[in-house]
Each structure stands twice: as structure tokens, then as C-alpha cells.
Scaffold this motif. Structure first.
Motif, short mmCIF file in Angstrom:
data_model
loop_
_atom_site.label_atom_id
_atom_site.label_comp_id
_atom_site.label_asym_id
_atom_site.label_seq_id
_atom_site.Cartn_x
_atom_site.Cartn_y
_atom_site.Cartn_z
N ASN A 266 0.82 -1.22 0.00
CA ASN A 266 0.00 0.00 0.00
C ASN A 266 0.85 1.27 0.00
O ASN A 266 0.35 2.37 0.25
N TYR B 238 -4.58 -8.31 -3.44
CA TYR B 238 -5.67 -7.62 -2.73
C TYR B 238 -5.76 -8.09 -1.29
O TYR B 238 -5.92 -7.27 -0.36
N THR C 98 -5.43 -1.83 -5.30
CA THR C 98 -6.16 -2.15 -4.07
C THR C 98 -7.24 -1.15 -3.70
O THR C 98 -7.98 -1.38 -2.73
#
Length: 514
Positions: free
Chosen positions: A235, A268, A289
Motif C-alpha cells: 500500500n 488484494y 487495491t
């Protein structure tokens, strides 16, 4: 599509099946983002998810930070993962000793590279940096450690000195060296210039940050210049603007250059795990994501996607472990509305569909998000279909503020009144536990997402809770508003379960009382 940024012919030709791996530093550099502190259990959960995705190397932390950090690193090394587990180490021998005490396979040894770090931060000289780095590499390799030497602030270093430093540590036995754009200062041309010179010496990694929004670009430029290991965080977590995002590098290399670095179908799940454990949610428009990455609302795009799934997507969502979603709003067209209704087992006439679309747009024009429950209620009203609720919330009480939060609910399930109580970490958690207890087998629905928005200000603000729940192959999004967040949460979940139990066109199994 082989050469990037016009790099020289001797650069990596990605069409030749380049072997590029990823080093994940979420547990070290990612955790350095303000406000993040992972427990040993959370680090172990993330490390296990990284290992399932076939990430080759996991930097589990920085052993010199303290005993608490060393416990988290040991928790990871005790998992017996396939990935290489390493610890960050400063240029001092004690850091290497502390890392070895955690049972890691190797160390990421950082030494100053730019004059700003050599002279101002460390107050030493270039010659002393080279001498000390060589001694530390020899010490670490003598103890059987895999060693990567990172030249801190390498993108602002004098490249002649950086080359001299890295050549010396490779001669001393280091397994690889790393070009570090520590403050996200460089452009791709600088990365190509530096990495191509280091790649002439031996294996080289790239460590890029996103301060200029060039994290992925610089990682790809480094690969093109000869780097075969890319540092990244899930992320894009990290200090300031963060590190380059692991999932973005992986999918870019896979999709654009056919270079496989890991199992992309795990991306994911990995992103969700890190978002949940760190409490840092991803932006809805984030690549790979983000909530909107495979979500379509526009009538033109939805119609095209329904005719050809690749029409408005670069790659199928299943490639990164996701599913495509069609949502409703002011841009909804007939094709999207019909498809959304069919997902819930509803077929309507052309005339009714026109009315449904007009009502959906009218709601959206008032600034309200249109959920699945809204759509189904509209369709039932337009078509005159009656729907008998199977689950209804009759009463809810919750108590918190002293001792363990408790809650009790009274539901009507298929005409039968059920009462249950529960405890939890807070009133919402306690109420949801009680609701699930009262529902029995009907509670086999999974809560996929939970969002809370305050729609008015002040201490008496009305909040809207939106949930997405799945049961079998069906999913439904429902929203509920109330001045009490616990009431709104339970009402939304009860409504979602009721909708999932009354999917049109399907046999309706009675929820068992267990």
C-alpha cells in the motif's frame, strides 16, 4: 516495449525473461510512517501473507530499535517461512549482533553515501565510511549472514564515491548493494545513471520513495538499468509520501513487461491485511487495491464493460484477487441498472427500467449514494412487487463506559421473536455479536466492508453506516442513518442479512435456530 527511458543497449531487456524479485520492507520502513506500531502477532500475520504471495525477501524490522522490536522479529523468524528474513542494521557491529540474536537470515546494512550524511550526520570521512563498511561486511559474512549494503541517500551522493564504496563492500563479500533514493529526490534519468554504474560491479537493488510521485517510475527505471531486486511496501506505506507500493511495481512489471515477481492473485488480500492491521486505509482511486480500481458507474463505461470486460480495464480484476463491481449513481444507464438488478435476481420490463433509472439518478442528484438496498426498494415499488421481510430489528440496548461493553437485541426472524445478548470491544462490536447470536444460522453472511460517515455536525450528529455483506455468491450494500452509531450499524447489518435471505428467484431456506 523492452527498453525503458531510452537506457543504453546494454541495459536489461525485459522481454528476455528478466529475473526480478521484490524485497518487502512494510514491517520496517512502512512501520516508520507516523502512527503505525505493529504487534508481534500483526507482524507475523503480514509476514505470512507476504510469504503466501511468494515475496522473496522480507525485512522484518530493525533489531536495534529495542527489545519489543526484537520480539516482533523473532515472532516472524519463528514462522519458518520460505522467504528470506532480514533485519535493518546501522553501520555498527552491535546492530549486526542484535539482528543475529533474532535468528534472521541476513541484514540490510545501511551506510552513509552522500556527503550530507557522511559529514553532517555521521561527522566522519569518505575513507572512514569505506573502511568501516568493509569491516562490517566481513564480520556479518563471517557469521553466515546474507548481506545487502544500502548506500543511504545514494541518489544525492557523488557517484564516483558511491561506486568506490559499493565496489569495496562487494569485494569484501556483500551479496548485493542497494541504490537508495532515500528522500525521493531523483528522477528516472538519475536512477538509470547510478544503477547502471553499480550493476557493472555486482547484484544491485533499488529503494525508491514517492515524494515526487515517481516511486514506480524510478523502480522501473532502475530495473531497466540492471537492478534485479526492488524494495517496496504494501500500500506504499512509509515516511513522508511513502515508499513505492509493492502491488504497483508487481502489476506494472507483470502487465507491461511480462515479468513475474510474485503471485499477483494474492495482492488484494495482502493490501487488506496491511490496511486492517495498520489502520491506514487506501485511497479509493489507488491502483490495484483501491475501492474504485474495478468499479464502474458511468453508463457508457458500464455498457461497454458488460459487452467486453476488457473494454475499460487494463487487466481483469481476478488477476489481483478482486471482483468487478457495478455501482449506481448519477451516471447510471439502463445497461448498468439492468445488470445490477439481475445480480439480485430481478428482471424488469423496459418501461419499468426507465422509471428505475430516473429514480436512481434523482437520488444521486441529491448527493446521496445509491446502495443495492435503495435500488431494490425502487424496483419493488415501480413493479408493484411485494416483499416480505424475513428479519427485522425490534429492539436494541447497549451499554458501555464502565466494564465490558454489553448489548442485547430483539429480532423477528420468519415471524419468530428472538432475543440474544453479547459482549465486545465496544458497543457496536457487542451489538453485532448479539445480533449474530439471535440470527443463528442466518448469520452466516460475511461483513466485507463497514464505513461510517457523519452527515451532520456537532455532538448530536447523525451518522450513516454503510455495510457490504456477502452470503454465498450474493453480495449487497446497505446504508442506515441514526444519531446512534450502534443503532445505525445493527440496522444496516440486519437489513443486509434480510436482503441476502430474500434474493429474488431463489429458493429461500429458512434460517435454522441454533
Amino acid at each position: 516495449m523492452a527498453d525503458l527511458f531510452g537506457v543504453p543497449p546494454e541495459s536489461t531487456n525485459l522481454t528476455d525473461g528478466a529475473d526480478v524479485q521484490l524485497l518487502d520492507t512494510t514491517l520496517r520502513d512502512g512501520e516508520q510512517a507516523p502512527g503505525i506500531s505493529l504487534t508481534p502477532e500483526e507482524k507475523a500475520e503480514i509476514a505470512a501473507a507476504l510469504d503466501r504471495a511468494d515475496v522473496s525477501t522480507i525485512e522484518a524490522g530493525s533489531a536495534c530499535t529495542g527489545e519489543g522490536e526484537r520480539r516482533t522479529i523473532r515472532r516472524v523468524t519463528d514462522l519458518g517461512l520460505d522467504a528470506r528474513i532480514t533485519s535493518f542494521a546501522r553501520g555498527v557491529r552491535n546492530d549486526i549482533d542484535l539482528a543475529m540474536d533474532c535468528g534472521v537470515d541476513g541484514v540490510n546494512l545501511v551506510v552513509p553515501a552522500s556527503d550530507r550524511h557522511v559529514e553532517t550526520k555521521i561527522d566522519t570521512t569518505r575513507d572512514e565510511v569505506v573502511r568501516d563498511a568493509v569491516e562490517l561486511v566481513e564480520y556479518a559474512t563471517d557469521h553466515g549472514l546474507w548481506v545487502e549494503v544500502i548506500g543511504e541517500d545514494g541518489s544525492r551522493a557523488d557517484l564516483d564515491f558511491l561506486e568506490r564504496l559499493m565496489e569495496a563492500v562487494l569485494d569484501a563479500g556483500a551479496d548485493r548493494v542497494c541504490f537508495a533514493d532515500t528522500v525521493g529526490h531523483a528522477g528516472p534519468e538519475r536512477c538509470v545513471e547510478a544503477v547502471s554504474r553499480l550493476a557493472e560491479l555486482g547484484p544491485v537493488s533499488a529503494h525508491t520513495h514517492d515524494d515526487l510521485g515517481l516511486g514506480v517510475t524510478n523502480a522501473l527505471a532502475s530495473v531497466a538499468a540492471g537492478a534485479d531486486l526492488v524494495h517496496a511496501t504494501v500500500n506504499g506505506l512509509g515516511e513522508r509520501a511513502g515508499n513505492v507500493a509493492l502491488e504497483e511495481v508487481a502489476i506494472a512489471l507483470d502487465h507491461a513487461y511480462d515479468v513475474e515477481t510474485l503471485d499477483t492473485t494474492r495482492l488484494y488480500e495482502l493490501g487488506q491485511t496491511v490496511a486492517r492491521t495498520t489502520g491506514v486505509q487506501t485511497a479509493p482511486n489507488k491502483a490495484v487495491t483501491g475501492d474504485n480500481a474495478f468499479t464502474h458507474e458511468s453508463g457508457i463505461h458500464t455498457d461497454g464493460t458488460l459487452k467486453d470486460e476488457a473494454m475499460y480495464e487494463p487487466y481483469p480484476p481476478e488477476k489481483v484477487g478482486r471482483e468487478r463491481r457495478i455501482v449506481l449513481g448519477k451516471h447510471t444507464g439502463r445497461a448498468g441498472a439492468r445488470a445490477a438488478l439481475q445480480e439480485h435476481g430481478l428482471d424488469v420490463s423496459d418501461d419499468d427500467l426507465t422509471e428505475v433509472v430516473e429514480r436512481v439518478k434523482a437520488i444521486a442528484d441529491r448527493g446521496k449514494r445509491v446502495t443495492d438496498a435503495d435500488l431494490l426498494a425502487i424496483a419493488e415499488e415501480v413493479t408493484g412487487r411485494d416483499r416480505e421481510r424475513r428479519v427485522e430489528l425490534l429492539d436494541l440496548t447497549a451499554a458501555s463506559g464502565g466494564g465490558t461493553p454489553t448489548a442485547s437485541v430483539r429480532l423477528e426472524v420468519d415471524g419468530e421473536e428472538r432475543v440474544a445478548s453479547g459482549t465486545g470491544s465496544g458497543p457496536v462490536d457487542a451489538a453485532v455479536t448479539a445480533m449474530r447470536e439471535a440470527l443463528g444460522a442466518a448469520a452466516d453472511a460475511t461483513l466485507e466492508s463497514y464505513h461510517v460517515d457523519a452527515i451532520t455536525g456537532g455532538t448530536d450528529a447523525v451518522v450513516t453506516v454503510e455495510v457490504e455483506m456477502t452470503r454465498g455468491d450474493h453480495s449487497v450494500a446497505v446504508a442506515a442513518s441514526d444519531a446512534d452509531i450502534t443503532s445505525a450499524s445493527v440496522q444496516a447489518m440486519v437489513d443486509a442479512v434480510d436482503r441476502l435471505l430474500t434474493v429474488h428467484g431463489e429458493e429461500r431456506p429458512a434460517p435454522a435456530d441454533d
